[in-house]
Each structure stands twice: as structure tokens, then as C-alpha cells.
Enzyme design. Sequence first.
Site, PDB file in Angstrom:
ATOM      1  N   MET A  34       2.605  70.501 -31.693  1.00  0.00           N
ATOM      2  CA  MET A  34       2.486  69.281 -30.882  1.00  0.00           C
ATOM      3  C   MET A  34       1.980  69.630 -29.480  1.00  0.00           C
ATOM      4  O   MET A  34       2.136  68.843 -28.544  1.00  0.00           O
ATOM      5  CB  MET A  34       3.830  68.560 -30.808  1.00  0.00           C
ATOM      6  CG  MET A  34       4.309  68.095 -32.187  1.00  0.00           C
ATOM      7  SD  MET A  34       5.396  66.665 -32.122  1.00  0.00           S
ATOM      8  CE  MET A  34       6.734  67.306 -31.136  1.00  0.00           C
ATOM      9  N   GLY A  35       1.405  70.819 -29.320  1.00  0.00           N
ATOM     10  CA  GLY A  35       0.831  71.191 -28.022  1.00  0.00           C
ATOM     11  C   GLY A  35       1.884  71.623 -27.017  1.00  0.00           C
ATOM     12  O   GLY A  35       2.998  71.981 -27.395  1.00  0.00           O
ATOM     13  N   LEU A  37       1.606  74.355 -25.398  1.00  0.00           N
ATOM     14  CA  LEU A  37       1.746  75.645 -26.075  1.00  0.00           C
ATOM     15  C   LEU A  37       2.398  76.698 -25.181  1.00  0.00           C
ATOM     16  O   LEU A  37       2.141  76.765 -23.986  1.00  0.00           O
ATOM     17  CB  LEU A  37       0.369  76.129 -26.550  1.00  0.00           C
ATOM     18  CG  LEU A  37      -0.336  75.188 -27.523  1.00  0.00           C
ATOM     19  CD1 LEU A  37      -1.686  75.768 -27.943  1.00  0.00           C
ATOM     20  CD2 LEU A  37       0.520  74.903 -28.760  1.00  0.00           C
ATOM     21  N   HIS A  38       3.262  77.505 -25.796  1.00  0.00           N
ATOM     22  CA  HIS A  38       3.951  78.596 -25.101  1.00  0.00           C
ATOM     23  C   HIS A  38       3.876  79.849 -25.974  1.00  0.00           C
ATOM     24  O   HIS A  38       3.271  79.812 -27.050  1.00  0.00           O
ATOM     25  CB  HIS A  38       5.405  78.207 -24.797  1.00  0.00           C
ATOM     26  CG  HIS A  38       6.141  77.637 -25.985  1.00  0.00           C
ATOM     27  ND1 HIS A  38       6.398  78.372 -27.120  1.00  0.00           N
ATOM     28  CD2 HIS A  38       6.630  76.396 -26.217  1.00  0.00           C
ATOM     29  CE1 HIS A  38       7.055  77.613 -27.982  1.00  0.00           C
ATOM     30  NE2 HIS A  38       7.194  76.409 -27.476  1.00  0.00           N
ATOM     31  N   GLY A  40       5.896  81.190 -27.914  1.00  0.00           N
ATOM     32  CA  GLY A  40       6.403  81.002 -29.273  1.00  0.00           C
ATOM     33  C   GLY A  40       5.281  80.541 -30.207  1.00  0.00           C
ATOM     34  O   GLY A  40       5.113  81.065 -31.312  1.00  0.00           O
ATOM     35  N   HIS A  41       4.509  79.556 -29.739  1.00  0.00           N
ATOM     36  CA  HIS A  41       3.374  79.079 -30.548  1.00  0.00           C
ATOM     37  C   HIS A  41       2.348  80.203 -30.763  1.00  0.00           C
ATOM     38  O   HIS A  41       1.799  80.362 -31.859  1.00  0.00           O
ATOM     39  CB  HIS A  41       2.659  77.918 -29.844  1.00  0.00           C
ATOM     40  CG  HIS A  41       3.469  76.671 -29.698  1.00  0.00           C
ATOM     41  ND1 HIS A  41       3.853  76.165 -28.469  1.00  0.00           N
ATOM     42  CD2 HIS A  41       3.977  75.818 -30.619  1.00  0.00           C
ATOM     43  CE1 HIS A  41       4.533  75.048 -28.643  1.00  0.00           C
ATOM     44  NE2 HIS A  41       4.638  74.810 -29.927  1.00  0.00           N
ATOM     45  N   GLY A 151       7.611  77.894 -37.429  1.00  0.00           N
ATOM     46  CA  GLY A 151       8.587  78.757 -36.769  1.00  0.00           C
ATOM     47  C   GLY A 151      10.016  78.529 -37.235  1.00  0.00           C
ATOM     48  O   GLY A 151      10.409  77.402 -37.564  1.00  0.00           O
ATOM     49  N   GLU A 152      10.796  79.594 -37.230  1.00  0.00           N
ATOM     50  CA  GLU A 152      12.224  79.487 -37.554  1.00  0.00           C
ATOM     51  C   GLU A 152      13.009  78.828 -36.418  1.00  0.00           C
ATOM     52  O   GLU A 152      14.193  78.540 -36.574  1.00  0.00           O
ATOM     53  CB  GLU A 152      12.796  80.881 -37.869  1.00  0.00           C
ATOM     54  CG  GLU A 152      12.260  81.440 -39.176  1.00  0.00           C
ATOM     55  CD  GLU A 152      12.912  82.745 -39.591  1.00  0.00           C
ATOM     56  OE1 GLU A 152      13.614  83.362 -38.762  1.00  0.00           O
ATOM     57  OE2 GLU A 152      12.706  83.146 -40.750  1.00  0.00           O
TER      58      GLU A 152
END
Length: 282
Positions: A34-35, A37-38, A40-41, A151-152
Site C-alpha cells: 500500500m506504499g 515504503l520502508h 520492511g517492504h 511479510g510475516e
Amino acid sequence: MSFQTPILRTVDDLRDQIAHWRNKGERIALVPTMGALHHGHISLVELAKRHADRVVVSIFVNPKQFGPNEDLAKYPRQEEADLQALSRAQTDLAFCPTVDQMYPEGFCTNISLAGMTDVLCGASRPGHFDGVATVVTKLLLQAVPDVAIFGEKDYQQLQVIRRFVLDLNIPVQIIGAPLIRDADGLATSSRNAYLSAEERVIAKQLPATLIQIAEQARGGKPLQELLETGKKLILEAGFDTIDYLEFREASTLAASQIVGHDTRLFVAARLGKTRLIDNIPV
Ligand code: AMP
């Protein structure tokens, strides 16, 4: 000149580009987001590269997965910064459809799962997983990638997606990616941007409590007693409310009575206007 990730906004253009790669015999990975972005993404993009020749990241703030009183309007949107992050990560394509493109007039289909969406986040966010399942089904059928990465961090979402992909025979391999944390232990999330500096100090007590409770669970303490202690610690740290703190079996999400090899500890708690989720293996 440095690499620039191209951006496409229509399903037809996405399909043309993917067909072009397929004709060359290349493998495709899709990373739905969903943008905002960090890192993690970006870890998902890096994992995707290990499984495919081409990585497509979709950015779509999906209205169907937000409840009426949730944060759809204020959810962070930063397309320019996201494209820069994707370019730095050498992402092959950004797919950024409009709401009209995804849900044209007359759209009336809903993908709904029984049982596993009634618990955890499904209990506190009615309809949320229908919205997730519907949009992810669409994205998978639009791109038909070889693999899709989730992602988990959103563990229940990952299991829900695995389930309907199996149930509906969608020909895509679903890959789970490890949960990425910030330096203070807090699970990295686009919603962390909502936290004030004071709230951020409180927020890091959430993963700290999970670690403490999981450790004691491994040591054989009764689970029910531990959950009571954990809830007390989370509220004492400064959280306003707890949606859930529960031990569940990772693959089925069934409630755990005792600690087994598959047991995970799940939490969702609210701090001011922010709802934070986290989970760890026990
Ligand atoms: P979102 O943009 O929040 O919908 O997330 C898009 C994808 O990135 C989902 O598969 C998430 O589970 C994953 N994701 C978000 N944050 C993290 C994180 N901290 N670690 C691992 N995966 C994440």
C-alpha cells in the site's frame, strides 16, 4: 544516469509488459503493497529478486480493506518517494492503479473466507480480510506472477492468502518474508509515522513484552496466566487498549492450549490513534 523504476497504471499495460518478459522466458515476482515504503517492504523486493528475473511492486491503498472509522483518508501516500526507493532497489516495475481501475463502476464481487478470518485482526476489523482477499486475488490474476511475496509482519494475512490461493487454484507460489524491525525493536510499519516521539517510546514496549512472555511460555508457565500478565504490562506501558494478545498455531491460527513447535504469540494494541500489530514465534 541511475536506474529509474518505470510506473504503469492500467491492467492492460501491466499485462503487456509481463507478456513481453514471459516471451523472453523470464520469471516474474509480485510484491503487493500500500506504499509509504520502508525497509520492511524493500526486504520483500530483495527476497523477490532471489526467486525471479523481474520484480513488480504494486502500490495501491485498497479502500475495501479499511473499515468506516479507520485511517483510509489519512493513510500516508508518497508516490514520488516510493518510486525513488524502488529505483534504488532496482525494482523492474511499479504498478500503481487508480481506484477506478481496480473497482470500476458496477464492481460487486467479494472474496470471503470462513473461520480463519473471524479471529485476531478479523475480530476487531470486520470485513478487513474480505477486502484483502478481494484485492490480492485481483492483483494475482492481473499479473499472474510465478511467485508473490508477503511479510510475516501481517502473519494472519499471509495465512489467509495462502489459504485462498490453494482453495481457488490460483497458479502462484506464495512466499512469506521475515518480519523486519526498527533498531528499537518495533516492527517497521507505514503506520509508525502516526506515532509522536512520546508514543514511540511506549510503542517499543510491545515487542519487549512479547519477547518476555514467549520466553516464560517456553519455560512452561501456564499460557492463560502469562496472557493476563502480558496485557497488564502493555497497558502499564501506556497503551490505551488491547484488541488481542493470544497464543495461536502458526499454520492454522487455531488457539494454542500448550506450547508446540508451531506456536506463535500475536498482539494488536492501540496507542492514541495508532493501532499496532506484532507477532513472534514461541
Ligand atoms: P503494506 O504496505 O503495509 O500493506 O505491506 C505490504 C507488504 O509488506 C505486506 O506483505 C506486509 O506484510 C509487508 N510488510 C510490511 N511491513 C513489514 C515488515 N516490517 N517486515 C516484513 N514485511 C513487512
